[in-house]
Write an enzyme that holds these catalytic residues in place. Structure first.
Site, PDB file in Angstrom:
ATOM      1  N   GLU A 130       0.802  -1.226   0.000  1.00  0.00           N
ATOM      2  CA  GLU A 130       0.000   0.000   0.000  1.00  0.00           C
ATOM      3  C   GLU A 130       0.843   1.288   0.000  1.00  0.00           C
ATOM      4  O   GLU A 130       0.495   2.257  -0.683  1.00  0.00           O
ATOM      5  CB  GLU A 130      -0.954   0.007   1.200  1.00  0.00           C
ATOM      6  CG  GLU A 130      -2.097  -0.985   1.099  1.00  0.00           C
ATOM      7  CD  GLU A 130      -1.742  -2.366   1.599  1.00  0.00           C
ATOM      8  OE1 GLU A 130      -2.642  -3.227   1.638  1.00  0.00           O
ATOM      9  OE2 GLU A 130      -0.561  -2.602   1.953  1.00  0.00           O
ATOM     10  N   HIS A 207      -5.236  -8.328   9.607  1.00  0.00           N
ATOM     11  CA  HIS A 207      -5.143  -9.051   8.339  1.00  0.00           C
ATOM     12  C   HIS A 207      -3.959  -8.659   7.464  1.00  0.00           C
ATOM     13  O   HIS A 207      -3.676  -9.335   6.479  1.00  0.00           O
ATOM     14  CB  HIS A 207      -6.418  -8.810   7.526  1.00  0.00           C
ATOM     15  CG  HIS A 207      -6.516  -7.405   7.010  1.00  0.00           C
ATOM     16  ND1 HIS A 207      -6.975  -6.372   7.799  1.00  0.00           N
ATOM     17  CD2 HIS A 207      -6.184  -6.849   5.816  1.00  0.00           C
ATOM     18  CE1 HIS A 207      -6.938  -5.242   7.101  1.00  0.00           C
ATOM     19  NE2 HIS A 207      -6.459  -5.502   5.910  1.00  0.00           N
TER      20      HIS A 207
END
Length: 364
Positions: A130, A207
């Protein structure tokens, strides 16, 4: 002004939905290109906000690598952009769909607007991928919709022209307030469904790739120790479908009576779980923005955060993933720190981000 909105994951859809609805309300031609990078979780949000994509690429394949996803995405998006004549493209945040949507727009010489621009950890592998996705998108984008002053400062340090940056707040607050206003009866039914109305519990989510393996195992051990010592406290954990995550969580917490382990829930259900929780522990970015609007303190299960505003405002605390530190942070939430965090104001906006983005684009 003809606009394309490109997104493919649940968090992106949540944060772009109020912007899309506001555009349609104002008579602006907007089309959605849904990559479906996350198929089922994306569909849940589209249904909640009553949105039907104009294009659905249905890109998700089991076990696909980032390289495979990248090559397929850029080709499919490029085909649409060559057919349609868009005045601008809007992308959100930091996903692979975000970066590839921006890249395809660049190849077709279409201006890109980056919603939730300027977030940085300054570590390209944390979060991965990300952090690099958002940096590369920021390099391509012409317009930068920064949620906070800190995000704007990050962009200015990268020599982005100030006239192309505007501080909007975060559209996730727009989405949260829309759901609270329009779906309150549903929220109450969901609390009854999960039998949580009378339980004191911590809401857990975890996660991220960088937390797979030892980090998540350490956190689960800390949680197990804490709930075994604290008679009244439960946890509610919607466990990610990834087998790497599920195996570790079930191994450590699977037999714990006060650990309520459930499958991932829809966005509306998650808001209900947040609303009824005592506080939240998470490695998610978006939750750090949403939780303060519900008065919920957040313990961030990461080494870094691209949302330092939450830490500074006192709505969140960065606690890492070491077992000892996580356990100690949970113990500290039994003190006055809990009240202090729950009463801190949300630094991420007031629910008018979509309006500000539209106004900026109209003036260009």
């Amino acid at each position: 002004m003809k606009t394309a909105m490109i997104f493919g994951t649940r968090p992106e859809a949540i944060k772009m939905a109020p912007l899309y609805k506001k555009m349609k309300e104002k008579g602006i031609e907007a089309k959605i290109i849904a990559t479906a990078q996350h198929r089922e979780m994306l569909d849940q949000v589209l249904e909640l906000f009553e949105i039907k994509p104009d294009y659905d690429l249905n890109i998700m394949k089991k076990g696909q690598t980032l390289s495979e996803l990248t090559s397929r995405l850029v080709t499919k998006i490029d085909e649409i952009l060559k057919k349609e004549k868009f005045d601008n493209i809007l992308v959100h945040g930091d996903t692979t769909s975000t970066f590839l949507g921006s890249l395809a727009a660049f190849y077709n010489k279409i201006p890109v607007g980056h919603v939730e621009a300027g977030l940085r950890t300054n570590d390209i592998y944390n979060p991965y991928p990300e952090e690099m996705n958002r940096r590369l998108t920021g390099t391509i984008a012409q317009y930068h919709f920064a949620p906070t002053q800190k995000a704007k400062e990050n962009l200015l340090k990268e020599n982005i022209d100030e006239k192309n940056i505007t501080i909007t707040g975060n559209t996730v607050i727009d989405a949260l307030l829309w759901v609270k206003q329009n779906k309150q009866k549903d929220i109450e039914k969901i609390k009854e469904k999960y039998n949580i109305k009378d339980k004191k519990y911590i809401l857990i989510t975890m996660h991220r790739r960088e937390n797979w393996g030892e980090p998540i195992e350490s956190v689960m051990k800390a949680i197990k120790k804490y709930i075994n010592e604290n008679k009244e406290m439960h946890i509610v954990f919607p466990v990610h479908l990834n087998p790497v995550v599920r195996e570790t969580v079930n191994k450590i917490l699977g037999k714990e009576e006060k650990a309520i382990l459930i499958d991932p829930v829809e966005y509306l259900e998650f808001i209900a779980l947040m609303d009824a929780s005592h506080y939240i522990m998470t490695d998610s970015g978006g939750i750090q923005e949403e939780a303060p609007s519900l008065g919920k303190p957040t313990l961030v299960l990461r080494k870094t955060t691209e949302r330092p505003e939450a830490i500074k405002a006192g709505t969140a605390k960065l606690i890492g993933t070491e077992e000892k530190e996580v356990y100690q942070a949970m113990k500290e939430m039994e003190t006055e720190q809990y009240e202090k965090m729950s009463k801190a104001s949300n630094p991420f906006g007031d629910g008018t981000a979509s309006e500000k983005i539209i106004q900026f684009l109209k003036n260009k």
